[in-house]
Design a protein around this motif. Sequence first.
Motif, PDB file in Angstrom:
ATOM      1  N   GLY A 192       0.795  -1.222   0.000  1.00 38.02           N
ATOM      2  CA  GLY A 192       0.000   0.000   0.000  1.00 38.02           C
ATOM      3  C   GLY A 192       0.827   1.271   0.000  1.00 38.02           C
ATOM      4  N   ASP A 193       2.114   1.187   0.315  1.00 35.41           N
ATOM      5  CA  ASP A 193       2.974   2.373   0.284  1.00 35.41           C
ATOM      6  C   ASP A 193       3.059   2.903  -1.141  1.00 35.41           C
ATOM      7  OD1 ASP A 193       3.462   2.233   2.973  1.00 35.41           O
ATOM      8  OD2 ASP A 193       5.466   1.365   2.784  1.00 35.41           O
ATOM      9  N   GLN A 194       3.083   4.233  -1.254  1.00 31.45           N
ATOM     10  CA  GLN A 194       3.226   4.859  -2.560  1.00 31.45           C
ATOM     11  C   GLN A 194       4.467   5.734  -2.557  1.00 31.45           C
ATOM     12  OE1 GLN A 194      -0.401   6.945  -3.473  1.00 31.45           O
ATOM     13  NE2 GLN A 194      -1.366   5.090  -4.232  1.00 31.45           N
ATOM     14  N   GLY A 195       5.076   5.857  -3.735  1.00 31.36           N
ATOM     15  CA  GLY A 195       6.268   6.677  -3.841  1.00 31.36           C
ATOM     16  C   GLY A 195       6.829   6.638  -5.246  1.00 31.36           C
ATOM     17  N   THR A 196       8.007   7.226  -5.379  1.00 30.86           N
ATOM     18  CA  THR A 196       8.679   7.285  -6.676  1.00 30.86           C
ATOM     19  C   THR A 196       9.773   6.224  -6.715  1.00 30.86           C
ATOM     20  OG1 THR A 196       8.253   9.649  -6.803  1.00 30.86           O
ATOM     21  CG2 THR A 196       9.933   8.770  -8.272  1.00 30.86           C
ATOM     22  N   LEU A 197       9.649   5.346  -7.691  1.00 27.29           N
ATOM     23  CA  LEU A 197      10.614   4.263  -7.887  1.00 27.29           C
ATOM     24  C   LEU A 197      11.580   4.671  -8.990  1.00 27.29           C
ATOM     25  CD1 LEU A 197      11.340   1.164  -7.402  1.00 27.29           C
ATOM     26  CD2 LEU A 197       9.972   0.772  -9.433  1.00 27.29           C
ATOM     27  N   THR A 198      12.863   4.541  -8.712  1.00 28.87           N
ATOM     28  CA  THR A 198      13.892   4.788  -9.714  1.00 28.87           C
ATOM     29  C   THR A 198      14.509   3.446 -10.074  1.00 28.87           C
ATOM     30  OG1 THR A 198      14.361   6.931  -8.701  1.00 28.87           O
ATOM     31  CG2 THR A 198      15.994   6.084 -10.249  1.00 28.87           C
ATOM     32  N   TYR A 199      14.559   3.168 -11.370  1.00 27.81           N
ATOM     33  CA  TYR A 199      15.118   1.892 -11.827  1.00 27.81           C
ATOM     34  C   TYR A 199      15.836   2.087 -13.147  1.00 27.81           C
ATOM     35  CZ  TYR A 199      11.168   1.616 -15.075  1.00 27.81           C
ATOM     36  OH  TYR A 199      10.263   1.866 -16.077  1.00 27.81           O
ATOM     37  N   LYS A 200      16.653   1.122 -13.475  1.00 26.42           N
ATOM     38  CA  LYS A 200      17.405   1.140 -14.725  1.00 26.42           C
ATOM     39  C   LYS A 200      17.322  -0.256 -15.316  1.00 26.42           C
ATOM     40  CE  LYS A 200      21.820   2.549 -16.591  1.00 26.42           C
ATOM     41  NZ  LYS A 200      23.142   3.108 -16.271  1.00 26.42           N
ATOM     42  N   GLY A 201      16.518  -0.393 -16.369  1.00 26.20           N
ATOM     43  CA  GLY A 201      16.310  -1.721 -16.943  1.00 26.20           C
ATOM     44  C   GLY A 201      15.533  -2.584 -15.966  1.00 26.20           C
ATOM     45  N   LEU A 202      16.143  -3.656 -15.518  1.00 26.77           N
ATOM     46  CA  LEU A 202      15.521  -4.538 -14.537  1.00 26.77           C
ATOM     47  C   LEU A 202      16.063  -4.313 -13.134  1.00 26.77           C
ATOM     48  CD1 LEU A 202      15.655  -7.826 -16.638  1.00 26.77           C
ATOM     49  CD2 LEU A 202      13.727  -6.275 -16.375  1.00 26.77           C
ATOM     50  N   SER A 203      16.969  -3.349 -12.975  1.00 32.26           N
ATOM     51  CA  SER A 203      17.650  -3.131 -11.701  1.00 32.26           C
ATOM     52  C   SER A 203      16.999  -2.018 -10.894  1.00 32.26           C
ATOM     53  CB  SER A 203      19.113  -2.769 -11.944  1.00 32.26           C
ATOM     54  OG  SER A 203      19.768  -3.797 -12.633  1.00 32.26           O
ATOM     55  N   PHE A 204      16.706  -2.317  -9.648  1.00 37.42           N
ATOM     56  CA  PHE A 204      16.174  -1.344  -8.692  1.00 37.42           C
ATOM     57  C   PHE A 204      17.305  -0.414  -8.287  1.00 37.42           C
ATOM     58  CE2 PHE A 204      15.776  -0.171  -4.236  1.00 37.42           C
ATOM     59  CZ  PHE A 204      14.512   0.369  -4.187  1.00 37.42           C
ATOM     60  N   ILE A 205      17.001   0.899  -8.228  1.00 39.49           N
ATOM     61  CA  ILE A 205      18.012   1.866  -7.779  1.00 39.49           C
ATOM     62  C   ILE A 205      17.593   2.526  -6.462  1.00 39.49           C
ATOM     63  CG2 ILE A 205      19.194   4.026  -8.339  1.00 39.49           C
ATOM     64  CD1 ILE A 205      19.094   3.189 -11.260  1.00 39.49           C
ATOM     65  N   HIS A 206      16.340   3.062  -6.401  1.00 39.22           N
ATOM     66  CA  HIS A 206      15.941   3.822  -5.221  1.00 39.22           C
ATOM     67  C   HIS A 206      14.420   3.885  -5.134  1.00 39.22           C
ATOM     68  CE1 HIS A 206      16.198   6.837  -2.075  1.00 39.22           C
ATOM     69  NE2 HIS A 206      15.412   7.640  -2.782  1.00 39.22           N
ATOM     70  N   PHE A 207      13.903   4.022  -3.922  1.00 35.45           N
ATOM     71  CA  PHE A 207      12.477   4.237  -3.706  1.00 35.45           C
ATOM     72  C   PHE A 207      12.328   5.400  -2.753  1.00 35.45           C
ATOM     73  CE2 PHE A 207       8.274   3.759  -2.007  1.00 35.45           C
ATOM     74  CZ  PHE A 207       7.530   3.240  -3.067  1.00 35.45           C
ATOM     75  N   ALA A 208      11.626   6.467  -3.188  1.00 34.40           N
ATOM     76  CA  ALA A 208      11.347   7.631  -2.346  1.00 34.40           C
ATOM     77  C   ALA A 208       9.882   7.554  -1.918  1.00 34.40           C
ATOM     78  CB  ALA A 208      11.623   8.916  -3.113  1.00 34.40           C
ATOM     79  N   LEU A 209       9.666   7.280  -0.652  1.00 31.47           N
ATOM     80  CA  LEU A 209       8.329   7.109  -0.093  1.00 31.47           C
ATOM     81  C   LEU A 209       7.608   8.453  -0.023  1.00 31.47           C
ATOM     82  CD1 LEU A 209       6.483   4.946   1.195  1.00 31.47           C
ATOM     83  CD2 LEU A 209       7.518   5.533   3.376  1.00 31.47           C
TER      84      LEU A 209
END
Length: 110
Positions: free
Chosen positions: A90-107
């Motif tokens: 249920g958390d919402q935020g901005t997901l940063t990714y590159k291709g299939l790789s997770f980089i960062h999640f800003a809640l």
Amino acid sequence: MPIWIIVASVLLLIISLVSFIKLYRRHVLGLNAPEKKITVTVLDKQSNAIIGAKEGEDSEEYWIYVEPTKGGPKRQFQVGIHYYHALNSGDQGTLTYKGLSFIHFALQRG
């Protein structure tokens, strides 16, 4: 059969093969993919035991499942233990990714 037809066919085959490999590497493997940011909702998270993990190595891998808030395909990303424990369904935020790789999640708060 004229030689130019054979040469043209081989040339088209080579161009097609090179294009396919380039697209596959970028979109499926995520190599040289651009960094993207999307607003998502966390749907679920999961930890999986790593079979055969040696002493001193991580014994589990952590995954989050997300869906873009504006609609789109659901995706899964392998994350570190800190993100796994910090995020809940249920958390919402901005997901940063590159291709299939997770980089960062800003809640998003509030």
